[in-house]
Design a protein around this motif. Structure first.
Motif, PDB file in Angstrom:
ATOM      1  N   TYR A   1       5.434  10.530   3.831  1.00  0.00           N
ATOM      2  CA  TYR A   1       4.882   9.230   3.437  1.00  0.00           C
ATOM      3  C   TYR A   1       5.406   8.112   4.328  1.00  0.00           C
ATOM      4  O   TYR A   1       4.648   7.244   4.778  1.00  0.00           O
ATOM      5  CB  TYR A   1       5.226   8.928   1.981  1.00  0.00           C
ATOM      6  N   ALA A   2       6.717   8.097   4.567  1.00  0.00           N
ATOM      7  CA  ALA A   2       7.341   6.990   5.287  1.00  0.00           C
ATOM      8  C   ALA A   2       6.846   6.854   6.716  1.00  0.00           C
ATOM      9  O   ALA A   2       6.849   5.755   7.279  1.00  0.00           O
ATOM     10  CB  ALA A   2       8.857   7.154   5.277  1.00  0.00           C
TER      11      ALA A   2
ATOM     12  N   VAL B   1      -3.939   7.855   2.234  1.00  0.00           N
ATOM     13  CA  VAL B   1      -2.981   7.019   1.515  1.00  0.00           C
ATOM     14  C   VAL B   1      -3.442   5.571   1.457  1.00  0.00           C
ATOM     15  O   VAL B   1      -3.366   4.918   0.411  1.00  0.00           O
ATOM     16  CB  VAL B   1      -1.594   7.114   2.201  1.00  0.00           C
ATOM     17  N   GLN B   2      -3.931   5.035   2.596  1.00  0.00           N
ATOM     18  CA  GLN B   2      -4.254   3.614   2.670  1.00  0.00           C
ATOM     19  C   GLN B   2      -5.637   3.272   2.121  1.00  0.00           C
ATOM     20  O   GLN B   2      -5.932   2.097   1.897  1.00  0.00           O
ATOM     21  CB  GLN B   2      -4.173   3.135   4.114  1.00  0.00           C
TER      22      GLN B   2
ATOM     23  N   TRP C   1       3.533   5.876  -2.796  1.00  0.00           N
ATOM     24  CA  TRP C   1       4.751   6.662  -2.976  1.00  0.00           C
ATOM     25  C   TRP C   1       5.197   6.699  -4.436  1.00  0.00           C
ATOM     26  O   TRP C   1       5.737   7.706  -4.906  1.00  0.00           O
ATOM     27  CB  TRP C   1       5.871   6.100  -2.104  1.00  0.00           C
ATOM     28  N   LEU C   2       4.982   5.622  -5.164  1.00  0.00           N
ATOM     29  CA  LEU C   2       5.438   5.569  -6.554  1.00  0.00           C
ATOM     30  C   LEU C   2       4.720   6.566  -7.456  1.00  0.00           C
ATOM     31  O   LEU C   2       5.058   6.690  -8.629  1.00  0.00           O
ATOM     32  CB  LEU C   2       5.292   4.148  -7.109  1.00  0.00           C
ATOM     33  N   ALA C   3       3.758   7.281  -6.910  1.00  0.00           N
ATOM     34  CA  ALA C   3       3.148   8.381  -7.670  1.00  0.00           C
ATOM     35  C   ALA C   3       4.201   9.407  -8.060  1.00  0.00           C
ATOM     36  O   ALA C   3       4.119  10.031  -9.119  1.00  0.00           O
ATOM     37  CB  ALA C   3       2.051   9.053  -6.842  1.00  0.00           C
TER      38      ALA C   3
ATOM     39  N   SER D   1       0.830  -1.207   0.000  1.00  0.00           N
ATOM     40  CA  SER D   1       0.000   0.000   0.000  1.00  0.00           C
ATOM     41  C   SER D   1       0.864   1.255   0.000  1.00  0.00           C
ATOM     42  O   SER D   1       0.664   2.164  -0.823  1.00  0.00           O
ATOM     43  CB  SER D   1      -0.917   0.005   1.223  1.00  0.00           C
ATOM     44  N   LEU D   2       1.842   1.314   0.882  1.00  0.00           N
ATOM     45  CA  LEU D   2       2.699   2.493   0.959  1.00  0.00           C
ATOM     46  C   LEU D   2       3.556   2.629  -0.291  1.00  0.00           C
ATOM     47  O   LEU D   2       3.754   3.734  -0.809  1.00  0.00           O
ATOM     48  CB  LEU D   2       3.588   2.413   2.197  1.00  0.00           C
TER      49      LEU D   2
END
Length: 535
Positions: A248-249, A178-179, A56-58, A51-52
């Protein structure tokens, strides 16, 4: 006794804490869209590895990376540009691995971590900086979509209409957390972006000849430093990605820290973001638009001219993905700044709308003409912030439960780190704006800023008073597990992890969460008085 732990002071009887061992349902519901923007992310609120990673890969898919690569290649030559990209990928990955592990361990945003670096008041500048930078990137990426739509559908139409359309469809995409949404959206769009890149390379090669795209780009004469150094410095100006990564992290699970630091946010990510995107951008623009100077619209023309309507889809996919990250970071940091500076506790949906309005307003001012200058200034501040964060992680001691002290009532208003940040940033701006173009010191301005910021912060750690207010009455000392226990806040009536809770001396020492504490002037004043009495 740790450096952050102080003896209890004499007070009247403290009211008992209302402790639970499970998440507050109201907080969980709120976090579905808020992502704990002004709170510590509890361990039970962390995102899964996939999911993360997908969310993030956006940041991987952005026309900005293609444009930067073309600009660098034309400035220092193709070979030097590629060397600079590879070096930047390695350095970025190594530096970010440290920040990512720290963010996962602490669960803090850039805004909350900055309180420990610069003080309760000084820390308010960091979310403003990051939010403004994210907005500027959203302006660039959104303008790319608007120009592409205008050129494809109605070249003679008013570009402002397309600006409005782009903002109106972008804002709703980041209202979910995000999730719950961003991971799924970007997970679906990622394969489309990768397929589009492959099609773009093949189409450009077939239509214009693969040899034309691989034609050598000579290194310009008169460079003060090796071209690859100049290229690396250009990419160093995009260290804001590292601040994005912290926000994000913090949502990652401690068990996944190694994977995220090495893969999701690590060197492989940057090799794809910088090198893969960059080489493709250089190849396509060289093949399709030989001899044309790099510009914000050059990549658009190359993509549309090569793939037609499929190119339009590729632009929409890539820019939609990256703007989910831009608007997400902008809204969360505007929320943090609004709560701290303006004492406005509005939901993130409101700040998402505000971010959209600001983006649209900037678009109307032809901000692209000064975009790179603004980003250069912001880049200087960002480089200094990253350097100070690394220096703090390396040199500072005394974190309790893996979290640096960030609670409003336990930090001084201004810390020496703020002076280090401002002085180093000012030096970088002076070198960038007033240095002789092409001179070695102008080119190395980001590196000079970085080193100076770290040194000044290291000195600041060794002089002056303790950054912490010597207060007792710490709820963390009253529970057996500061991460597992939830304590109810007397102000908002919600329960948060004990890591962020404090006692409110302005309300009979009742428990208060970090979010409510930050917006309560009475709490801050009372906490300062309590700290002075025990100093």
């Amino acid at each position: 006794m740790s450096a952050d732990s102080f003896p209890e002071t004499e007070h009247s009887v403290r009211p008992p804490l209302q402790i639970t061992r499970t998440d507050d349902p109201a907080v969980v519901k709120q976090a579905a869209t808020q992502d704990y923007a002004t709170h510590v992310v509890p361990l039970t609120g962390r995102a899964g590895r996939t999911s993360l990673s997908m969310a993030w890969l956006a940041t991987f898919s952005a026309m900005f990376w293609l444009y930067v690569a073309v600009s660098v290649a034309q400035a220092v030559g193709r070979a030097n540009a590629v060397i600079g990209m590879v070096l930047a990928s390695v350095v970025f990955g190594l530096v970010q691995a440290v920040l990512v592990r720290y963010a996962i361990r602490s669960g803090l945003t850039v805004a909350l971590l900055s309180r420990r670096l610069f003080g309760y008041l000084g820390g308010g500048l960091a979310p403003l900086l990051l939010g403004a930078t994210a907005i500027y990137y959203a302006v660039f990426e959104g303008s790319v979509i608007a120009v592409a739509l205008q050129r494809w559908f109605a070249p003679a139409s008013d570009i402002r209409v397309w600006y409005a359309i782009v903002v109106l469809y972008a804002v709703p995409l980041v209202i979910g957390g995000v999730q719950r949404w961003l991971d799924r959206l970007n997970g679906v769009l990622l394969p489309l972006y990768l397929a589009g890149l492959v099609a773009l390379v093949l189409a450009a090669g077939v239509q214009h000849g693969f040899a034309s795209g691989l034609a050598a780009t000579p290194t310009p004469a008169g460079l003060a430093l090796p071209g690859w150094v100049t290229a690396f410095m250009v990419y160093m100006g995009t260290w804001v990605v590292m601040m994005f990564a912290v926000d994000y992290a913090r949502l990652g699970r401690p068990a996944d820290a190694r994977f995220h630091s090495r893969v999701t946010f690590g060197i492989p990510y940057y090799l794809g973001t910088f090198v893969l995107n960059g080489v493709i951008g250089i190849f396509v623009t060289t093949a399709v638009l030989p001899g044309r100077a790099a510009s914000e619209t050059g990549v658009i023309d190359a993509v549309l001219g090569t793939l037609g309507v499929a190119g339009l889809v590729l632009i929409l996919v890539s820019q939609t993905r990256i703007n989910t990250a831009n608007y997400y970071v902008a809204s969360t940091n505007l929320e943090a700044f609004g709560e701290r500076a303006l004492r406005l506790r509005w939901p993130r949906i409101a700040w998402s709308v505000i971010a959209g309005v600001i983006v649209f307003a900037f678009m109307l001012t032809d901000v692209l003409s000064s975009l790179l200058t603004a980003l250069a200034w912001q880049g200087v501040f960002v480089v200094a912030w990253v350097a100070i964060a690394l220096a703090h992680i390396a040199l500072a001691r005394g974190d309790r439960d893996g979290v640096p002290e960030f609670r409003p009532g336990r930090l001084r208003n201004v810390l020496p780190g703020l002076a280090a940040w401002l002085l180093a940033s000012l030096t970088g701006i002076v070198l960038t704006e007033f240095g002789r173009p092409g001179a070695w010191y102008t080119t190395l301005a980001p590196a000079i800023t970085c080193i100076l910021a770290a040194l000044l912060y290291a000195v600041g750690l060794r002089v002056g008073r303790s950054p912490l207010l010597r207060r007792g009455d710490d709820p963390r000392d009253e529970v057996d597990d500061a991460w597992g226990a939830r304590i109810r806040c007397h102000a908002c009536r919600l329960s948060y992890t004990a890591i962020e809770m404090d006692r409110d001396p302005s309300a009979g020492l009742a428990a208060i969460c970090a979010g409510c504490a930050a917006e309560s002037a009475d709490f801050v004043r009372a906490a300062r008085r309590a700290g002075e009495r025990t100093a």
